[in-house]
Design a protein around this motif. Structure first.
Motif, PDB file in Angstrom:
ATOM      1  N   PRO A   1      -3.268  23.364  89.423  1.00  0.00           N
ATOM      2  CA  PRO A   1      -3.054  22.566  88.210  1.00  0.00           C
ATOM      3  C   PRO A   1      -3.914  23.103  87.072  1.00  0.00           C
ATOM      4  O   PRO A   1      -5.141  23.207  87.203  1.00  0.00           O
ATOM      5  N   GLY A   2      -3.315  23.506  85.981  1.00  0.00           N
ATOM      6  CA  GLY A   2      -4.075  23.977  84.837  1.00  0.00           C
ATOM      7  C   GLY A   2      -4.508  25.421  84.966  1.00  0.00           C
ATOM      8  O   GLY A   2      -3.912  26.227  85.686  1.00  0.00           O
ATOM      9  N   GLU A   3      -5.588  25.747  84.257  1.00  0.00           N
ATOM     10  CA  GLU A   3      -6.064  27.120  84.194  1.00  0.00           C
ATOM     11  C   GLU A   3      -7.003  27.445  85.354  1.00  0.00           C
ATOM     12  O   GLU A   3      -7.688  26.569  85.883  1.00  0.00           O
ATOM     13  N   ALA A   4      -7.019  28.727  85.706  1.00  0.00           N
ATOM     14  CA  ALA A   4      -7.900  29.162  86.791  1.00  0.00           C
ATOM     15  C   ALA A   4      -9.362  29.052  86.384  1.00  0.00           C
ATOM     16  O   ALA A   4     -10.213  28.657  87.188  1.00  0.00           O
TER      17      ALA A   4
ATOM     18  N   PRO B   1      -9.414  36.916  94.045  1.00  0.00           N
ATOM     19  CA  PRO B   1      -9.026  36.264  92.793  1.00  0.00           C
ATOM     20  C   PRO B   1      -9.576  36.957  91.563  1.00  0.00           C
ATOM     21  O   PRO B   1     -10.682  37.514  91.574  1.00  0.00           O
ATOM     22  N   ALA B   2      -8.791  36.928  90.509  1.00  0.00           N
ATOM     23  CA  ALA B   2      -9.205  37.519  89.244  1.00  0.00           C
ATOM     24  C   ALA B   2     -10.507  36.876  88.781  1.00  0.00           C
ATOM     25  O   ALA B   2     -10.689  35.671  88.862  1.00  0.00           O
ATOM     26  N   GLY B   3     -11.430  37.721  88.298  1.00  0.00           N
ATOM     27  CA  GLY B   3     -12.723  37.226  87.858  1.00  0.00           C
ATOM     28  C   GLY B   3     -13.796  37.357  88.898  1.00  0.00           C
ATOM     29  O   GLY B   3     -14.975  37.142  88.622  1.00  0.00           O
TER      30      GLY B   3
ATOM     31  N   LEU C   1     -16.725  31.267  93.752  1.00  0.00           N
ATOM     32  CA  LEU C   1     -15.654  31.418  92.755  1.00  0.00           C
ATOM     33  C   LEU C   1     -15.145  30.091  92.210  1.00  0.00           C
ATOM     34  O   LEU C   1     -14.036  30.022  91.694  1.00  0.00           O
ATOM     35  N   ARG C   2     -15.948  29.041  92.315  1.00  0.00           N
ATOM     36  CA  ARG C   2     -15.439  27.734  91.905  1.00  0.00           C
ATOM     37  C   ARG C   2     -15.051  27.692  90.430  1.00  0.00           C
ATOM     38  O   ARG C   2     -14.197  26.893  90.033  1.00  0.00           O
ATOM     39  N   ASP C   3     -15.657  28.549  89.585  1.00  0.00           N
ATOM     40  CA  ASP C   3     -15.347  28.520  88.160  1.00  0.00           C
ATOM     41  C   ASP C   3     -14.158  29.393  87.782  1.00  0.00           C
ATOM     42  O   ASP C   3     -13.731  29.381  86.628  1.00  0.00           O
ATOM     43  N   VAL C   4     -13.618  30.168  88.732  1.00  0.00           N
ATOM     44  CA  VAL C   4     -12.468  31.015  88.406  1.00  0.00           C
ATOM     45  C   VAL C   4     -11.313  30.853  89.398  1.00  0.00           C
ATOM     46  O   VAL C   4     -10.234  31.393  89.166  1.00  0.00           O
ATOM     47  N   ALA C   5     -11.523  30.111  90.493  1.00  0.00           N
ATOM     48  CA  ALA C   5     -10.474  29.984  91.508  1.00  0.00           C
ATOM     49  C   ALA C   5     -10.529  28.603  92.150  1.00  0.00           C
ATOM     50  O   ALA C   5     -11.155  28.415  93.197  1.00  0.00           O
TER      51      ALA C   5
END
Length: 696
Positions: free
Chosen positions: A203-206, A269-271, A677-681
């Protein structure tokens, strides 16, 4: 085989459902004395039967995520490492039938654990004193994935099963099959798994608000250009696994051999990884093109292969005074390659490992019953290429352990002792290190009444430093030669002078079991001396923090609650309510909070089960993690709703199960505080998972 009639099947399924809600009769494979869970004060969690089938996921971390005291350290849908009471990485040991999984997951958060929950008969999680059976590296806990790849019993005829399931969140298709049979003293086992998935829908942005703020601050431009909306890019993959095993039985003993081949290719994941355009090794044989799974171009992929050989010997009463002698030998050939967006290999990891384990269970002697054991490991690890910040290292570990129990009236006492010798021998200029460690435990279980049990466990566990803690970047001279660890987006500097890590632990548990109701409450306290952690040096190189492994004392404390209540019988079925929860707090001696700990969680599950039909709903409330640790951002809380239905019917000589689940019904944005990766995935959004299973 005898035909199973629908009525008999319904009764058997109803009984099994009650057993699943009140899991007190499972015989513990991970404890050599083969006790039942109700017969030990050791803090142990078991997942088996229908509960395991429902929870089984693509990663072991995601499979265990809803059990009290357990969490998932996600690194995208292809990686999920288990977290036990806030401990992860080298402090959590994952076993396959009692010997190490022997992969590279403990070295880095982006490396997958090479075990498959969908192929397991049961998963046993050991905490506290019970971990000394498997070495100091298991100071945080043990996850033992138990399957029947070496058949432990005679099989007359053929039995097995197959399953197909689809998860819409990542367009994941999973097919798994198992076939076992035998004649007389010979038995065989075959299994296979194929899994294929695409980018994870969210939901929403990564990128989270924190990631946007950091990007805007550092780059001075819109962060929206650096993230994706509605999905996490480069998170698809494919897994293939094939296992063949056989055993020969004589008297009450057996000997067996199994071979497993696992191939796992998944995107990061990207980032997560931010590599430079350094030249890498050409990948001539890389034919897992981006178009095959619908992946976007760009991003690092992990291409992992592992071949594992297992030998097991079980002897019943081999010598006077011995009840059982068991021996296990495993050899694992592991390799994974980190493939850059251009197709070249950035880093190649290799690990060749041998492990042997001997358990001698003696007959009762003066009211003492116990096991003497020997465990030995040998491993050669290498990382070559762009991200090779750890030198080629040979590790040799040997441990001797003793576990005894003693019954005195209504009280059962258990005591254990383990001695370990660990050797680390790196190539190059780094010095070799040897460690001698001692671990011990004592516990008592008091049957206060037929329904009440009180347990107390005390233990001292000692762990030798892992190779990445000792040797990361120690052979690189100065900041210009330091190699970044892209998984943590930092430069990690090892400390060859690290000492062993010691944890003094206490567990207090109270259990109530009335037959239809069950409640278990456990309090734990861990006091660490010389706790090894990554400490921020305050330096930065190429905008990346320089993290140095150091030691200081630390304390962990928490509570775990699990319960099940049979509320009522209605319309031929029983309403069963499960309530569970946990909380973990970790603090370093300098007053800082330990990073990446799970938040306080409370959940409940209500099910109605007739034996043939089960309908259930579950809610999990996770609080905000507002104690994130130094240089870490807080993680928002979330509420996750799930619901599902299972329908079972007799078909031929077996059972057909059709199941479906609606996951994350409210499309909640879920970010796990345990994840790098909680802030990007974030985790998956609203999705449907459905499948069919046939066992015969």
């Amino acid at each position: 085989m005898k035909r199973i009639m629908p009525l008999a099947l319904a009764v058997a399924s109803a009984q099994a459902a009650v057993a699943e809600q009140l899991p007190m009769e499972h015989v513990l494979v991970s404890v050599p004395l083969h006790k039942q869970t109700a017969e030990t004060a050791l803090p142990i969690t078991v997942l088996s039967g229908d509960a395991l089938s429902r929870a089984a996921a693509a990663t072991i971390g995601d499979t265990l995520n809803n059990a009290p005291g357990l969490a998932n350290a996600s690194f995208g849908p292809g990686v999920g490492q288990p977290v036990i009471r806030g401990q992860q990485g080298p402090r959590v040991t994952v076993l396959q039938n009692g010997t190490s999984s022997a992969d590279a997951s403990s070295l880095s958060a982006d490396h997958a654990v090479s075990v498959e929950a969908l192929l397991a008969d049961s998963i046993e999680i050991l905490r506290g004193p019970s971990t000394l059976l498997y070495g100091g590296g298991a100071i945080g806990g043990v996850v033992n994935v138990v399957d029947n790849r070496i058949p432990t019993r005679r099989i007359d005829g053929v039995e097995g099963g197959a399953e197909y399931r689809h998860d819409a969140a990542s367009d994941m298709d999973t097919t798994v099959g198992r076939l076992e049979g035998g004649s007389g003293d010979f038995a065989f086992h075959l299994d296979g798994l194929y899994r294929d998935w695409n980018d994870l829908e969210i939901p929403g942005e990564a990128a989270s608000e924190h990631a946007h703020e950091d990007h805007d601050h550092e780059e001075g431009e819109a962060a929206e250009e650096e993230t994706t909306d509605g999905y996490v890019a480069n998170t698809g993959g494919r897994t293939r696994s094939v296992t063949a095993g056989a055993s020969y039985h004589f008297d009450d003993s057996f000997i067996g051999l199994a071979v497993n081949r696992l191939e796992n290719n998944y995107g990061i994941p990207a980032g997560a990884h931010e590599h430079h355009d350094d030249e890498g090794e050409d990948l001539d044989d890389h034919d897992e093109g981006e178009e095959e799974h619908g992946h976007e171009e760009g991003g690092v992929r992990i291409d992992m292969t592992q071949t594992r050989y297992d030998l097991a010997l079980h002897l019943h009463e081999p010598l006077p005074g011995l009840e059982v002698a068991r021996g296990f030998v495993s050899y694992t050939d592991y390799e994974h390659r980190e493939i850059e967006p251009g197709g070249e290999v950035g880093t190649r990891y290799n690990s060749d490992s041998w492990e042997g384990r001997l358990e001698l269970v003696h007959q009762p002697l003066a009211d003492f019953h116990g096991v003497l054991g020997l465990q030995a490991k040998s491993r050669e690890f290498s990382a070559l290429g762009e991200e090779a910040f750890i030198p080629v290292t040979d590790s040799r570990d040997i441990g001797l352990f003793l576990l005894e129990d003693y019954h005195l009236g209504e009280v059962t006492f258990e005591g254990g002792l383990r001695l370990d010798r660990d050797e680390r021998d790196p190539s190059g200029i780094a010095e070799s290190r040897d460690f001698n460690s001692v671990s011990a435990s004592v516990s008592g279980l008091w049957d206060v009444s037929d329904q009440w049990q009180l347990g107390l466990s005390l233990s001292r566990a000692e762990r030798a430093p892992a190779i990445e803690e000792l040797y990361s970047n120690v052979e690189n001279n100065g900041s210009e030669d330091w190699i970044a660890h892209a998984a943590t987006n930092s430069i990690e500097i090892g400390n060859p002078d690290l000492d062993t890590e010691v944890s003094n632990n206490a567990d207090l548990s109270l259990r109530w079991d009335s037959g239809t109701h069950f409640v278990s409450v456990t309090l734990f306290y861990n006091d660490f001396s010389d706790y090894i952690d990554l400490q921020n040096s305050g330096l930065e190189v190429d905008d990346m923090p320089v993290m140095v492994y150091g030691q200081q004392d630390a304390t962990f404390r928490g509570i775990e609650v699990d319960s099940s209540f049979t509320l009522a019988s209605l319309a031929g079925g029983e309403f069963v309510l499960r309530v569970f929860g946990d909380a973990t707090r970790g603090e370093l001696a300098n007053g800082d909070d330990v990073p990446r700990l799970p938040p306080m969680r409370v959940g409940s599950r209500l099910g109605w089960d007739t034996g043939a039909l089960e309908v259930w709903g579950q809610v999990l409330e996770a609080a905000e993690q507002d104690r994130p640790g130094v240089n870490e951002e807080a993680t928002d809380g979330y509420t996750r709703w799930d619901a599902g239905v299972d329908y079972r019917l007799g078909l031929g000589d077996g059972q057909l199960t059709v199941f479906a689940a609606l996951n994350n019904l409210t499309d909640e944005e879920i970010r796990l505080s345990t994840s790098f990766l909680r802030d990007v995935a974030p985790e998956a959004g609203r999705s449907v998972e459905a499948g069919v299973r046939y066992n015969f």
